[in-house]
Each structure stands twice: as structure tokens, then as C-alpha cells.
Design a protein around this motif. Structure first.
Motif, PDB file in Angstrom:
ATOM      1  N   VAL A   1       0.855  -1.185   0.000  1.00 25.68           N
ATOM      2  CA  VAL A   1       0.000   0.000   0.000  1.00 25.68           C
ATOM      3  C   VAL A   1       0.894   1.240   0.000  1.00 25.68           C
ATOM      4  CG1 VAL A   1      -1.684   1.314   1.362  1.00 25.68           C
ATOM      5  CG2 VAL A   1      -1.956  -1.165   1.074  1.00 25.68           C
ATOM      6  N   ASN A   2       0.543   2.226  -0.791  1.00 32.84           N
ATOM      7  CA  ASN A   2       1.251   3.501  -1.007  1.00 32.84           C
ATOM      8  C   ASN A   2       2.387   3.413  -2.016  1.00 32.84           C
ATOM      9  OD1 ASN A   2      -0.402   5.072   0.692  1.00 32.84           O
ATOM     10  ND2 ASN A   2       0.755   4.388   2.481  1.00 32.84           N
ATOM     11  N   ASP A   3       2.668   2.217  -2.570  1.00 34.38           N
ATOM     12  CA  ASP A   3       3.654   2.134  -3.652  1.00 34.38           C
ATOM     13  C   ASP A   3       3.150   2.886  -4.871  1.00 34.38           C
ATOM     14  OD1 ASP A   3       5.470   0.638  -2.241  1.00 34.38           O
ATOM     15  OD2 ASP A   3       5.116  -1.234  -3.333  1.00 34.38           O
ATOM     16  N   LEU A   4       4.087   3.486  -5.615  1.00 34.38           N
ATOM     17  CA  LEU A   4       3.760   4.154  -6.867  1.00 34.38           C
ATOM     18  C   LEU A   4       3.944   3.179  -8.019  1.00 34.38           C
ATOM     19  CD1 LEU A   4       5.436   7.644  -6.392  1.00 34.38           C
ATOM     20  CD2 LEU A   4       3.012   7.085  -6.275  1.00 34.38           C
ATOM     21  N   VAL A   5       2.991   3.168  -8.943  1.00 32.13           N
ATOM     22  CA  VAL A   5       2.992   2.241 -10.067  1.00 32.13           C
ATOM     23  C   VAL A   5       2.922   3.039 -11.369  1.00 32.13           C
ATOM     24  CG1 VAL A   5       1.749   0.324 -11.134  1.00 32.13           C
ATOM     25  CG2 VAL A   5       1.782   0.536  -8.655  1.00 32.13           C
ATOM     26  N   ASN A   6       3.803   2.706 -12.335  1.00 34.73           N
ATOM     27  CA  ASN A   6       3.744   3.316 -13.661  1.00 34.73           C
ATOM     28  C   ASN A   6       2.503   2.815 -14.385  1.00 34.73           C
ATOM     29  OD1 ASN A   6       6.202   4.666 -13.358  1.00 34.73           O
ATOM     30  ND2 ASN A   6       7.375   2.996 -14.240  1.00 34.73           N
ATOM     31  N   LEU A   7       1.721   3.739 -14.971  1.00 36.48           N
ATOM     32  CA  LEU A   7       0.484   3.377 -15.647  1.00 36.48           C
ATOM     33  C   LEU A   7       0.488   3.830 -17.099  1.00 36.48           C
ATOM     34  CD1 LEU A   7      -2.132   4.466 -12.943  1.00 36.48           C
ATOM     35  CD2 LEU A   7      -1.165   2.188 -13.304  1.00 36.48           C
ATOM     36  N   GLU A   8      -0.040   2.968 -17.970  1.00 36.29           N
ATOM     37  CA  GLU A   8      -0.263   3.332 -19.370  1.00 36.29           C
ATOM     38  C   GLU A   8      -1.506   2.610 -19.872  1.00 36.29           C
ATOM     39  OE1 GLU A   8       1.678   3.043 -23.848  1.00 36.29           O
ATOM     40  OE2 GLU A   8       2.681   2.008 -22.197  1.00 36.29           O
ATOM     41  N   ARG A   9      -2.402   3.367 -20.502  1.00 33.76           N
ATOM     42  CA  ARG A   9      -3.551   2.746 -21.152  1.00 33.76           C
ATOM     43  C   ARG A   9      -3.131   2.184 -22.505  1.00 33.76           C
ATOM     44  NH1 ARG A   9      -7.478   7.727 -20.891  1.00 33.76           N
ATOM     45  NH2 ARG A   9      -5.456   8.706 -21.158  1.00 33.76           N
ATOM     46  N   ALA A  10      -3.922   1.263 -23.026  1.00 38.45           N
ATOM     47  CA  ALA A  10      -3.618   0.646 -24.314  1.00 38.45           C
ATOM     48  C   ALA A  10      -3.616   1.697 -25.423  1.00 38.45           C
ATOM     49  CB  ALA A  10      -4.634  -0.446 -24.628  1.00 38.45           C
ATOM     50  N   MET A  11      -2.819   1.404 -26.479  1.00 40.85           N
ATOM     51  CA  MET A  11      -2.736   2.288 -27.638  1.00 40.85           C
ATOM     52  C   MET A  11      -4.088   2.433 -28.317  1.00 40.85           C
ATOM     53  SD  MET A  11       0.689   1.137 -29.747  1.00 40.85           S
ATOM     54  CE  MET A  11      -0.283   0.946 -31.198  1.00 40.85           C
ATOM     55  N   LYS A  12      -4.297   3.596 -28.946  1.00 40.72           N
ATOM     56  CA  LYS A  12      -5.428   3.793 -29.832  1.00 40.72           C
ATOM     57  C   LYS A  12      -4.911   3.682 -31.256  1.00 40.72           C
ATOM     58  CE  LYS A  12      -7.325   7.556 -27.385  1.00 40.72           C
ATOM     59  NZ  LYS A  12      -7.950   8.867 -27.460  1.00 40.72           N
ATOM     60  N   LEU A  13      -5.609   2.964 -32.112  1.00 38.80           N
ATOM     61  CA  LEU A  13      -5.203   2.881 -33.512  1.00 38.80           C
ATOM     62  C   LEU A  13      -5.189   4.274 -34.121  1.00 38.80           C
ATOM     63  CD1 LEU A  13      -7.034  -0.295 -34.847  1.00 38.80           C
ATOM     64  CD2 LEU A  13      -4.597   0.022 -34.465  1.00 38.80           C
ATOM     65  N   GLY A  14      -4.143   4.568 -34.846  1.00 43.60           N
ATOM     66  CA  GLY A  14      -4.020   5.872 -35.489  1.00 43.60           C
ATOM     67  C   GLY A  14      -3.179   6.848 -34.703  1.00 43.60           C
ATOM     68  N   ASP A  15      -2.844   6.522 -33.437  1.00 52.21           N
ATOM     69  CA  ASP A  15      -1.972   7.395 -32.650  1.00 52.21           C
ATOM     70  C   ASP A  15      -0.511   7.203 -33.054  1.00 52.21           C
ATOM     71  OD1 ASP A  15      -3.982   8.542 -31.224  1.00 52.21           O
ATOM     72  OD2 ASP A  15      -3.529   7.565 -29.320  1.00 52.21           O
ATOM     73  N   ARG A  16       0.308   8.178 -32.721  1.00 56.92           N
ATOM     74  CA  ARG A  16       1.743   8.047 -32.936  1.00 56.92           C
ATOM     75  C   ARG A  16       2.287   6.976 -31.999  1.00 56.92           C
ATOM     76  NH1 ARG A  16       1.053  13.571 -32.908  1.00 56.92           N
ATOM     77  NH2 ARG A  16       1.568  14.585 -34.867  1.00 56.92           N
ATOM     78  N   LEU A  17       3.280   6.246 -32.457  1.00 53.06           N
ATOM     79  CA  LEU A  17       3.951   5.246 -31.631  1.00 53.06           C
ATOM     80  C   LEU A  17       5.232   5.896 -31.108  1.00 53.06           C
ATOM     81  CD1 LEU A  17       4.010   2.295 -30.648  1.00 53.06           C
ATOM     82  CD2 LEU A  17       5.264   1.724 -32.716  1.00 53.06           C
ATOM     83  N   ASP A  18       5.133   6.577 -29.968  1.00 51.67           N
ATOM     84  CA  ASP A  18       6.257   7.362 -29.461  1.00 51.67           C
ATOM     85  C   ASP A  18       7.339   6.508 -28.810  1.00 51.67           C
ATOM     86  OD1 ASP A  18       5.317   9.912 -30.230  1.00 51.67           O
ATOM     87  OD2 ASP A  18       3.929   9.912 -28.543  1.00 51.67           O
ATOM     88  N   GLY A  19       6.999   5.361 -28.279  1.00 49.52           N
ATOM     89  CA  GLY A  19       7.986   4.488 -27.651  1.00 49.52           C
ATOM     90  C   GLY A  19       8.364   3.378 -28.608  1.00 49.52           C
ATOM     91  N   HIS A  20       8.036   2.141 -28.253  1.00 50.87           N
ATOM     92  CA  HIS A  20       8.182   1.005 -29.160  1.00 50.87           C
ATOM     93  C   HIS A  20       7.026   0.039 -28.898  1.00 50.87           C
ATOM     94  CE1 HIS A  20      10.192  -0.811 -25.612  1.00 50.87           C
ATOM     95  NE2 HIS A  20      10.005  -1.982 -26.187  1.00 50.87           N
ATOM     96  N   ILE A  21       6.927  -1.009 -29.669  1.00 57.00           N
ATOM     97  CA  ILE A  21       5.815  -1.947 -29.508  1.00 57.00           C
ATOM     98  C   ILE A  21       5.999  -2.733 -28.215  1.00 57.00           C
ATOM     99  CG2 ILE A  21       4.666  -3.973 -30.469  1.00 57.00           C
ATOM    100  CD1 ILE A  21       5.479  -2.890 -33.252  1.00 57.00           C
ATOM    101  N   VAL A  22       5.063  -2.541 -27.290  1.00 58.44           N
ATOM    102  CA  VAL A  22       5.104  -3.179 -25.977  1.00 58.44           C
ATOM    103  C   VAL A  22       3.815  -3.983 -25.822  1.00 58.44           C
ATOM    104  CG1 VAL A  22       5.160  -2.761 -23.486  1.00 58.44           C
ATOM    105  CG2 VAL A  22       6.489  -1.293 -25.029  1.00 58.44           C
TER     106      VAL A  22
END
Length: 197
Positions: A76-97
Motif C-alpha cells: 500500500v502507497n507504492d507508486l505504479v507506472n500506468l499506461e492505457r492501451a494504444m489507440k489505432l491511429g496514434d503516434r507510436l512514441d515508444g516502441h511496440i510493448v
């Protein structure tokens, strides 16, 4: 499918064990934009939203996920990195994950340089995962470029923006982190194995 560009830091507010499963409740600014059955990456682990309550939501990690990731160590109280799934048509700023963690690693060195940080991680080479110099790697869900690639360790250079907007700023030597190796590299490696056999 994800890009490894972290959108938000969530705070773990509750952990509940049920049989071999772990229900994780997260407080996040993203909660109001989520819906039940949506995929969200948590430290790089793709999990399904099963409940939403105002500014919190809950996901469930099964035994397979807990065995292969650092989610089993959440508090409890740990910080977690969050990312929602890609939307088709968006830029791919990172890499395929994919959000499918291959294994964990240990942070073995943190070096503050002039304007950035160099983090070094070691991992179990017996699982036959590889990095390449200037290749892509996902660390706790963050898309990064490999430097100092070795047989069972590598480093990543973290810019101030990434340091401030991810849980990298809380890493300590000895911490366990999640790794997802580059999916293209995994396919090439597998094809070569078939050709050798």
C-alpha cells in the motif's frame, strides 16, 4: 498493445488476496476515463480493470503474473507506472510493448550524471532473453534504449522528464523491476533457434 510511454503514476490503496489471485486497487487521475474490461499496463504488466469507484479502480493479477513480475511485492502507497492501451491511429512514441513481462531484474547501480541518471540492471541469463546496444527494452513499463548491453545486464539513461514522471525516482539498489524484452528481437531469436535445430 502499448508504447511504453508512461501516462500517470498510480498509488496502491488496497491489496486483497483471494486464493492465488491478488486484487490491486489503484488511485489514479486516469480512473474516471477507464471502463470495466479495459487493459491498463501496471509497471509494464497488462491487467484488466474489474472495478471502478470514483478515483480508484481495481485489477486482478493471477498466480502466473505474480510468479513472473514484481507485482507480488507491491505494498500500500507504492507508486505504479500506468499506461492505457494504444489507440489505432496514434503516434507510436515508444516502441511496440505487449504488456507481457518476460522476467524480473535487480537494480545493481544508480549513477547520477550531469543532467541525467544511469540505471544498471542484472537479470537471469538462463531464461535466454537478450538485449542489444541501442535496442529497445521496457523497464517497469517504460520504453527505453539499452546502453552497455552485456550477457546478463544492461543500463538505461534516464532524462529528467522520465525520472520525474515515472517510479524511477524511487528505485534503490536491490529493487526488483519488470522487464519486457523487444518483441521483434524475441521473434528473430526464436526463428534462429528453429533454423539451428
Amino acid at each position: 498493445m502499448f508504447t511504453g510511454i508512461i501516462e500517470n503514476l498510480g498509488i496502491v490503496t488496497n491489496l486483497q488476496t483471494e486464493l492465488d489471485n491478488l486484487h490491486v486497487t489503484i488511485k489514479s487521475d486516469l480512473a474516471s476515463e477507464l471502463k470495466i474490461d479495459q487493459s491498463v499496463a501496471h509497471n509494464g504488466v497488462c491487467l484488466t480493470v474489474v472495478n471502478i469507484n470514483n478515483d480508484t479502480y481495481t485489477v486482478t493479477a493471477i498466480k502466473e503474473t505474480l510468479d513472473k513480475t514484481n507485482l507480488k511485492s507491491l505494498k500500500v502507497n507504492d507508486l505504479v507506472n500506468l499506461e492505457r492501451a494504444m489507440k489505432l491511429g496514434d503516434r507510436l512514441d515508444g516502441h511496440i510493448v505487449q504488456g507481457h513481462v518476460d522476467q524480473t531484474a535487480k537494480c545493481i547501480n544508480i549513477e547520477e550524471t550531469s543532467g541525467s541518471w544511469l540505471f544498471t540492471f542484472s537479470y537471469n541469463q538462463d531464461l535466454n532473453n537478450i538485449t542489444i546496444e541501442k535496442g529497445s527494452i521496457t523497464v517497469n513499463g517504460t520504453s527505453l534504449t539499452v546502453v552497455n548491453s552485456k550477457r546478463n545486464e544492461f543500463s538505461v539513461a534516464i532524462i529528467p522528464y522520465t525520472y520525474q514522471h515515472t517510479n524511477f525516482k524511487h528505485f534503490k539498489i536491490g529493487d526488483e523491476i519488470n522487464l519486457e524484452f523487444d518483441v521483434l528481437g524475441k521473434y528473430v531469436k526464436r526463428l534462429l533457434e528453429f533454423n539451428i535445430n
